[in-house]
Design a protein around this motif. Structure first.
Motif, PDB file in Angstrom:
ATOM      1  N   ASP A  48      -5.233 -22.614 -43.785  1.00  0.00           N
ATOM      2  CA  ASP A  48      -4.898 -22.022 -45.079  1.00  0.00           C
ATOM      3  C   ASP A  48      -4.238 -20.662 -44.913  1.00  0.00           C
ATOM      4  OD1 ASP A  48      -6.101 -24.258 -46.086  1.00  0.00           O
ATOM      5  OD2 ASP A  48      -7.975 -23.252 -46.642  1.00  0.00           O
ATOM      6  N   SER A  94     -11.452 -20.426 -50.191  1.00  0.00           N
ATOM      7  CA  SER A  94     -11.059 -21.698 -49.587  1.00  0.00           C
ATOM      8  C   SER A  94     -12.240 -22.475 -49.040  1.00  0.00           C
ATOM      9  CB  SER A  94     -10.035 -21.459 -48.472  1.00  0.00           C
ATOM     10  OG  SER A  94      -8.829 -20.961 -48.992  1.00  0.00           O
ATOM     11  N   ASN A 150     -14.686 -25.500 -51.675  1.00  0.00           N
ATOM     12  CA  ASN A 150     -14.546 -26.954 -51.770  1.00  0.00           C
ATOM     13  C   ASN A 150     -14.987 -27.642 -50.479  1.00  0.00           C
ATOM     14  OD1 ASN A 150     -13.550 -26.903 -54.386  1.00  0.00           O
ATOM     15  ND2 ASN A 150     -11.416 -26.843 -53.740  1.00  0.00           N
ATOM     16  N   SER A 175     -13.720 -30.732 -57.471  1.00  0.00           N
ATOM     17  CA  SER A 175     -12.677 -29.989 -56.750  1.00  0.00           C
ATOM     18  C   SER A 175     -11.451 -29.756 -57.628  1.00  0.00           C
ATOM     19  CB  SER A 175     -12.271 -30.754 -55.481  1.00  0.00           C
ATOM     20  OG  SER A 175     -13.365 -30.894 -54.605  1.00  0.00           O
ATOM     21  N   ILE A 176     -11.037 -30.793 -58.366  1.00  0.00           N
ATOM     22  CA  ILE A 176      -9.863 -30.668 -59.236  1.00  0.00           C
ATOM     23  C   ILE A 176     -10.132 -29.695 -60.375  1.00  0.00           C
ATOM     24  CG2 ILE A 176      -8.380 -31.898 -60.866  1.00  0.00           C
ATOM     25  CD1 ILE A 176      -8.598 -34.348 -59.074  1.00  0.00           C
ATOM     26  N   THR A 196     -12.368 -27.196 -60.669  1.00  0.00           N
ATOM     27  CA  THR A 196     -12.473 -25.788 -60.247  1.00  0.00           C
ATOM     28  C   THR A 196     -11.116 -25.230 -59.836  1.00  0.00           C
ATOM     29  OG1 THR A 196     -13.072 -26.528 -58.009  1.00  0.00           O
ATOM     30  CG2 THR A 196     -14.867 -25.975 -59.511  1.00  0.00           C
ATOM     31  N   THR A 197     -10.295 -26.059 -59.191  1.00  0.00           N
ATOM     32  CA  THR A 197      -8.974 -25.592 -58.772  1.00  0.00           C
ATOM     33  C   THR A 197      -8.074 -25.316 -59.977  1.00  0.00           C
ATOM     34  OG1 THR A 197      -9.131 -26.822 -56.694  1.00  0.00           O
ATOM     35  CG2 THR A 197      -6.936 -26.154 -57.416  1.00  0.00           C
ATOM     36  N   ILE A 204      -5.079 -20.890 -53.098  1.00  0.00           N
ATOM     37  CA  ILE A 204      -5.872 -21.881 -53.840  1.00  0.00           C
ATOM     38  C   ILE A 204      -5.269 -23.270 -53.680  1.00  0.00           C
ATOM     39  CG2 ILE A 204      -6.495 -22.641 -56.162  1.00  0.00           C
ATOM     40  CD1 ILE A 204      -6.856 -19.700 -56.903  1.00  0.00           C
ATOM     41  N   PHE A 219      -7.054 -26.296 -51.567  1.00  0.00           N
ATOM     42  CA  PHE A 219      -7.401 -27.601 -52.147  1.00  0.00           C
ATOM     43  C   PHE A 219      -6.907 -28.734 -51.259  1.00  0.00           C
ATOM     44  CE2 PHE A 219      -6.067 -31.272 -54.668  1.00  0.00           C
ATOM     45  CZ  PHE A 219      -7.266 -31.630 -55.265  1.00  0.00           C
ATOM     46  N   SER A 273      -9.087 -28.847 -48.011  1.00  0.00           N
ATOM     47  CA  SER A 273     -10.465 -29.274 -48.252  1.00  0.00           C
ATOM     48  C   SER A 273     -10.554 -30.768 -48.524  1.00  0.00           C
ATOM     49  CB  SER A 273     -11.060 -28.492 -49.435  1.00  0.00           C
ATOM     50  OG  SER A 273     -11.133 -27.117 -49.148  1.00  0.00           O
ATOM     51  N   VAL A 274      -9.613 -31.278 -49.313  1.00  0.00           N
ATOM     52  CA  VAL A 274      -9.686 -32.681 -49.734  1.00  0.00           C
ATOM     53  C   VAL A 274      -9.065 -33.621 -48.708  1.00  0.00           C
ATOM     54  CG1 VAL A 274      -8.920 -34.328 -51.490  1.00  0.00           C
ATOM     55  CG2 VAL A 274      -9.757 -32.060 -52.166  1.00  0.00           C
TER      56      VAL A 274
END
Length: 367
Positions: A226, A256, A259, A294-295, A297-298, A327, A331, A334-335
């Protein structure tokens, strides 16, 4: 349900390509350092009239031949122009450069917005009050002071300094000129680097204790990814790097990991209750079980920081932009990176353990 693990090499490839582009840009292009790090001068002008940052940028770059401003910030009717020193400049050369830039910028801005005209009514009232309170003062200096206060300033840079008091009714005036030493910014950069390393070490220890060592390593890899891409974006697009950027990078480090921790926690729970699922299936299920969180909060965070960027002044935008980039990149990692990387790591460990056991069994049979 989309199987993220089956497409993991595509996501790994995207992450690797972006990281390599960032590394190449950092090596061959470096950063567009603001005067906070490179040293230079900061000139603050007050302008009576409508203007945009783009207008000032074109004027400044045309006025300073062979040199560009490292940053231009608008704050209400004020504009702050920062121009960096060249490397290996002596003190005399810096003083000469500062005077030259000051004269060139002032001339260019006065040509666009006019010479400064200041309303000194309040200043004259204060002078009259002081004269009444101190009768022993002779009349001649008061008359001279009043004449000097009411006189219109000339269009020279020195006269702009004399108009720092009173209300600017038209034109442009120089409010301040500051010399910026690079030592303070460099010391902050070193401190930030050590703080980032300590933060990564603390995260590795915490995640290892809370989950496992593999999860900790994966989390650190995602954080490095990141920050590396964030640095690469600033290097590639020549975005000015100032002290606000350092604070934003440290903020991204803290955000970061959120998530990633949520996904790792779900992976741990699913691993405890799994019977026949592979590590890939566990990771894929865990990612999708936490996807809504996750979606949400992002998006909510992006909406908030996005509004700050849209309506904020230049200094606030300089802080908000790297957070927005961090951010989005956080995301993605993390995903689409941490879960598949964890599953790949665990599968490789299991295969290595089986291969080691098979080799030991073969060695015993040969004996």
């Amino acid at each position: 349900m989309f199987d993220i693990l089956k497409k993991k090499w595509i996501f790994f490839g995207i992450a690797i390509v972006l990281s390599l582009i960032s590394i190449v840009s950092l090596i061959f292009q470096g950063f567009n350092l603001d005067t906070d790090f490179s040293g230079g001068i900061a000139l603050t002008y007050e302008i009576n009239g409508e203007f945009t940052t783009g207008d000032i940028t074109s004027l400044v770059n045309d006025a300073i031949e062979g040199k560009k401003a490292s940053s231009i910030q608008k704050a209400g009717s004020d504009v702050i122009v920062k121009v960096g020193y060249d490397k290996n400049m002596t003190d005399d050369e810096r003083a000469e450069f500062s005077a030259s830039v000051k004269e060139s910028l002032t001339t260019a801005l006065e040509g666009r917005f006019g010479a400064p005209v200041v309303d000194n009514e309040n200043q004259n009232t204060e002078a009259a009050a002081e004269a009444t309170a101190a009768p022993e003062t002779t009349a001649a200096p008061d008359v001279a002071a009043a004449a000097e206060a009411t006189a219109l300033p000339s269009a020279t840079p020195d006269s702009l300094e004399a108009t720092s008091r009173g209300t600017l009714t038209s034109g442009v005036r120089l409010k301040s000129l500051d010399d910026i030493s690079p030592s303070s910014g460099q010391e902050l950069a070193r401190s930030a680097m050590w703080m980032a390393l300590l933060a990564c070490a603390g995260i590795l220890i915490y995640v290892t204790i809370r989950f496992e060592f593999t999860s900790g390593c994966v989390a650190i890899i995602a954080l490095v990814h990141d920050v590396l891409i964030l640095l690469g974006v600033y290097s590639l697009f020549r975005i000015s790097v100032n002290i606000n950027f350092i604070a934003a990078v440290l903020t991204v480090l803290g955000y970061s990991i959120n998530n990633t921790i949520v996904i790792m926690d779900r992976i741990r729970e699913n691993t405890r209750h799994s019977r026949k699922e592979t590590y890939g299936e566990i990771a894929n299920n865990s990612i999708w079980q936490t996807m809504t969180r996750s979606i949400n909060t992002t998006i909510t965070t992006l909406l908030t920081i996005g509004m700050v960027y849209i309506i904020g002044v230049s200094a606030i935008k300089a802080f908000a932009l790297p957070i927005i980039i961090g951010i989005v990149v956080g995301f993605f990692s993390s995903v689409f990176v941490t879960g598949p990387l964890w599953a790949t790591w665990r599968d490789s460990a299991v295969k290595a353990k089986k291969a080691n056991s098979a080799s030991k069994a073969g060695a015993k049979k040969s004996k």
